[in-house]
Write a protein that holds these residues in place. Structure first.
Motif, PDB file in Angstrom:
ATOM      1  N   GLU A 121     -47.658 -20.277  12.758  1.00 13.28           N
ATOM      2  CA  GLU A 121     -47.736 -20.940  11.454  1.00 13.28           C
ATOM      3  C   GLU A 121     -48.596 -20.131  10.474  1.00 13.28           C
ATOM      4  O   GLU A 121     -48.267 -19.994   9.289  1.00 13.28           O
ATOM      5  N   LEU A 141     -46.629 -17.239   9.304  1.00 16.87           N
ATOM      6  CA  LEU A 141     -45.670 -17.647   8.278  1.00 16.87           C
ATOM      7  C   LEU A 141     -46.362 -17.798   6.919  1.00 16.87           C
ATOM      8  O   LEU A 141     -45.871 -17.334   5.895  1.00 16.87           O
ATOM      9  N   MET A 142     -47.520 -18.453   6.946  1.00 15.54           N
ATOM     10  CA  MET A 142     -48.240 -18.655   5.682  1.00 15.54           C
ATOM     11  C   MET A 142     -48.594 -17.315   5.054  1.00 15.54           C
ATOM     12  O   MET A 142     -48.485 -17.141   3.836  1.00 15.54           O
ATOM     13  N   ARG A 143     -49.013 -16.381   5.895  1.00 15.87           N
ATOM     14  CA  ARG A 143     -49.305 -15.041   5.359  1.00 15.87           C
ATOM     15  C   ARG A 143     -48.043 -14.429   4.764  1.00 15.87           C
ATOM     16  O   ARG A 143     -48.078 -13.800   3.718  1.00 15.87           O
ATOM     17  N   ALA A 144     -46.884 -14.624   5.443  1.00 17.10           N
ATOM     18  CA  ALA A 144     -45.636 -14.017   4.971  1.00 17.10           C
ATOM     19  C   ALA A 144     -45.211 -14.584   3.616  1.00 17.10           C
ATOM     20  O   ALA A 144     -44.646 -13.876   2.797  1.00 17.10           O
ATOM     21  N   ILE A 145     -45.496 -15.861   3.369  1.00 14.86           N
ATOM     22  CA  ILE A 145     -45.076 -16.439   2.091  1.00 14.86           C
ATOM     23  C   ILE A 145     -46.167 -16.341   1.044  1.00 14.86           C
ATOM     24  O   ILE A 145     -46.079 -16.966  -0.007  1.00 14.86           O
ATOM     25  N   GLY A 146     -47.222 -15.565   1.318  1.00 18.81           N
ATOM     26  CA  GLY A 146     -48.132 -15.220   0.229  1.00 18.81           C
ATOM     27  C   GLY A 146     -49.549 -15.750   0.325  1.00 18.81           C
ATOM     28  O   GLY A 146     -50.312 -15.618  -0.622  1.00 18.81           O
ATOM     29  N   PRO A 202     -50.641 -10.540  10.528  1.00 22.31           N
ATOM     30  CA  PRO A 202     -49.515 -11.434  10.216  1.00 22.31           C
ATOM     31  C   PRO A 202     -48.274 -11.173  11.075  1.00 22.31           C
ATOM     32  O   PRO A 202     -47.600 -12.117  11.475  1.00 22.31           O
ATOM     33  N   VAL A 203     -47.976  -9.893  11.367  1.00 18.87           N
ATOM     34  CA  VAL A 203     -46.768  -9.592  12.151  1.00 18.87           C
ATOM     35  C   VAL A 203     -46.909 -10.134  13.570  1.00 18.87           C
ATOM     36  O   VAL A 203     -46.012 -10.803  14.096  1.00 18.87           O
ATOM     37  N   LEU A 247     -46.770 -13.948  13.523  1.00 18.10           N
ATOM     38  CA  LEU A 247     -45.408 -14.473  13.372  1.00 18.10           C
ATOM     39  C   LEU A 247     -44.655 -14.457  14.694  1.00 18.10           C
ATOM     40  O   LEU A 247     -43.849 -15.338  14.978  1.00 18.10           O
TER      41      LEU A 247
END
Ligand SMILES: Nc1ncnc2c1ncn2[C@@H]1O[C@H](COP(=O)(O)OP(=O)(O)OP(=O)(O)O)[C@@H](O)[C@H]1O
Ligand SMILES: [Mg+2]
Lengths: 400, 238
Positions: A306, A309-314, A393-394, A397
């Motif tokens: 989670e 994901l939050m990192r991926a969406i900014g 982040p990778v 995820l």
């Protein structure tokens, strides 16, 4: 990120694990509840004792026979204790700075009037009682000035005695029997209520010599001294001590208690109590903090993907950190608030069942408890939150 | 839009480093539709993560919309992702506690957009993916295809320039898979740069341009060399 949203997100994740969140809060809850309960009782006791003693005025000094340290431990044994006498009282009255003196002999006796009998406290005193004990006469007058060594069959009664023996009828000038002896009622006191559980209104005052005869003793229970003003308390008490020591064959076989001294030792006791309470509180808050830390750590691990994901969406690392910190702070502040409610609730229930128990929770304790639980939450959330923010982040995820 | 030059990504694992990308040169025009295919372990996901600023190359230069990203600090990269990149994944990655609308609002929450505007934009996004009726449903109340459509709505709600999809149909049956593909293709028609990593040749074949990776290098690129902005050196086979 808007604060309200951070709080809402944190609230969502706390609610997703209701039971777990509640169990985690329990540590803080119990800690705050017990500290609030104990300090409420302590503070209530302090205020109660304070109000009990200050009703007698700040410049009162009481002399009692025997040596008792203010700590409450009996002093050195082996000293012959001279009784306090009327001559001691008269000598004290002649000291500069001493305004009035009340020698006290007390006991219980049967009071009779018109076929009714009541056992009450009988105080043998002097005319100075209204000033020294700060009590007012409602009707008639108090005992007149007279030679302490001579008695007179005069009595002043408390409102409760009056009610029990006379009902609503006039009592002034009426005869009563005190311990079988005839007295004439010349005064009625104003109601004053209780002092440390004693009903002051349930008393009869007679000249000290009469009480000595009644109870068959020639020494005094106490001598109460009214000092002219508060700035003179220390020098006058010193002079009283010197005088009595000299009169008692160079032995300090008596105790002088002043209100300031009493309040000082009360304060000392309460400080020890609050230290102990503080210790209990610190330990339970520490346990609570470790609970929150553990739970937040587990939570970060569970929600790794989670976080990715939050990192991926900014989300920035700082925002992730903020989310977890606020979550920990909410957990602990909520626990603190519930603990506050529980502690005050128990205090309330205790007061219902133990009516005399003084309980008082000052507003600043409430604020302090909330602030402390907020601080505990932020501190215990720090490590997990930093870990969450530092996740790659990778990799996050990919976690399942 | 996207210019990669000599991109390498080396993982330091134990004694022997893993070279996931070994010098990728690539440039992708704005509004293009690109598929990336290749055997497992060839570096497709690694490349996609670098394109999305989720990972940094160990060497090389990556310019996104003219800006060099290699030396941007982490918080800046987060902002680039927030505004320029949309991600969709094989496993949807919806937050289970939040409703469909709540999930779509999440990128806007991190961007600090006020609640009313968020609600309105989430509503419009849900309309685009055809899930208006499911706004209040949580992920576990949605089918796989519906979850992926919610994820797409979340990916584009910030109006990014690039949409990156890692196996978007990998977890779906063929019907909802093609629904998802049609949906992102429609967004590409509206100007969104679309890059899809896939194992499925049918999905990959639909792209205007197909790139094949093998062992960390681009080994095939259907784009006519005349249109290439930077010439890729011939792959050396080691
Ligand atoms: N965090 C990591 N640490 C070490 N090696 C890694 C890491 N991530 C990826 N790799 C390696 O890098 C190579 C490329 O991985 P990548 O995930 O990009 O492959 P892929 O093409 O996406 O494969 P797949 O089709 O199976 O998803 C693989 O050899 C993989 O083992
Ligand atoms: Mg992959």
């Amino acid at each position: 990120m808007i604060e309200r949203d951070v709080i809402r997100l944190a609230w969502h994740s706390l609610r997703a694990h209701r039971q777990r969140s509640f169990l985690t809060m329990l540590g803080i809850l119990i800690g705050i509840a017990s500290v609030i309960l104990l300090t409420s009782i302590g503070e209530g006791t302090r205020l109660y004792v304070l109000s009990e003693f200050t009703q007698f005025g700040a410049t009162l000094a009481a002399v009692n026979p025997g040596r008792i340290e203010t700590s409450g431990l009996p002093g050195a044994l082996g000293i012959t204790i001279h009784p306090l006498t009327l001559d001691d009282a008269e000598a004290l009255r002649r000291l500069p700075g001493v305004e009035r003196v009340v020698p006290v002999v007390m006991g219980t006796a049967a009071i009779e009037h018109g076929g009714r009998t009541r056992n009450t406290f009988v105080y043998g005193v002097s005319s100075a009682v209204p000033e020294v004990w700060r009590m007012n006469v409602r009707g008639g007058r108090f005992l007149p000035e007279m030679d302490l060594h001579r008695g007179a069959p005069l009595a002043v009664i408390g409102p409760k005695v009056r009610r029990e023996l006379f009902g609503e009828a006039n009592c002034l000038g009426q005869p009563i029997r005190v311990g079988g002896q005839r007295f004439r009622v010349i005064g009625l006191m104003e109601p004053k209520g209780q002092f440390l559980g004693f009903d002051i209104d349930d008393s009869v005052y007679v000249p000290v010599m009469e009480a000595a005869r009644l109870f068959n003793r020639d020494d005094l229970h106490e001598i109460d001294v009214l000092i002219a003003n508060s700035s003179m308390i220390d020098p006058v008490v010193r002079r009283m001590r010197a005088l009595l020591t000299e009169r008692h064959g160079d032995e300090e076989d008596f105790t002088i208690t002043t209100q300031t001294g009493m309040l000082d030792s009360l304060g000392r006791i309460l400080r020890i109590v609050s230290l102990a309470v503080g210790g209990i509180g610190a330990i339970s808050l520490l346990v609570g903090a470790i609970g929150i830390l553990t739970m937040m750590w587990i939570s970060v691990n569970e929600r790794t993907s989670e976080i990715g994901l939050m990192r991926a969406i900014g989300a920035t690392p700082a925002q992730i950190m903020q989310l977890f910190l606020i979550e920990a702070a909410m957990l602990s502040t909520l626990g603190g608030a519930l603990g506050l409610g529980t502690g005050m609730g128990i205090a309330h229930v205790l007061r219902l069942y133990v009516p005399g128990l003084p309980v008082h929770t000052p507003a600043e304790f409430v604020l302090l408890a909330l602030a402390v639980s907020l601080g505990v939450g932020l501190l215990s959330g720090l490590l997990p939150a930093r870990r969450a923010a530092a996740l790659d982040p990778v990799l996050a995820l990919a976690a399942e | 839009m996207i210019q990669l030059q000599g991109i390498e990504r080396v993982y330091e694992v134990g004694a022997s480093p893993v070279r996931a990308l070994r010098g990728v040169n690539l440039s992708i025009a704005r509004g293009d539709y690109v598929s990336i295919m290749g055997p497992s372990g060839s570096g497709k996901s690694t490349l996609l993560h670098i394109l999305g600023c989720l990972d940094r190359p160990t060497a090389g230069s990556y310019r996104l919309a003219g800006q060099e990203t290699a030396d941007l600090p982490e918080a800046e990269l987060s902002r680039v992702r927030r505004h320029q990149i949309g991600f969709i994944f094989q496993f949807f990655h919806l937050i289970p506690r939040l409703t469909a609308a709540g999930n779509i609002e999440l990128p806007m929450v991190f961007a600090g957009i006020p609640a009313e505007e968020r609600r309105e934009r989430a509503r419009r996004s849900l309309e685009v993916v055809g899930l208006t009726a499911r706004a209040g449903h949580r992920p576990d109340q949605l089918s796989g295809g519906e979850q992926q459509r919610v994820a797409i709505a979340r990916a584009v709600v910030m109006e990014p320039a690039v949409l990156l999809a890692d196996e978007p149909t990998g977890n779906l049956d063929s019907v909802s898979g093609s629904e998802v593909v049609r949906l992102i293709e429609r967004m590409n028609t509206d100007g969104l740069t679309l890059i899809v990593v896939t194992h499925d040749p049918q999905v990959g074949g639909r792209a205007r341009r197909c790139i094949r990776l093998a062992d960390g290098l681009v080994v095939e690129d259907t784009e006519p060399p005349s249109r290439r902005r930077s010439a890729a050196p011939a792959p050396e086979v080691t």
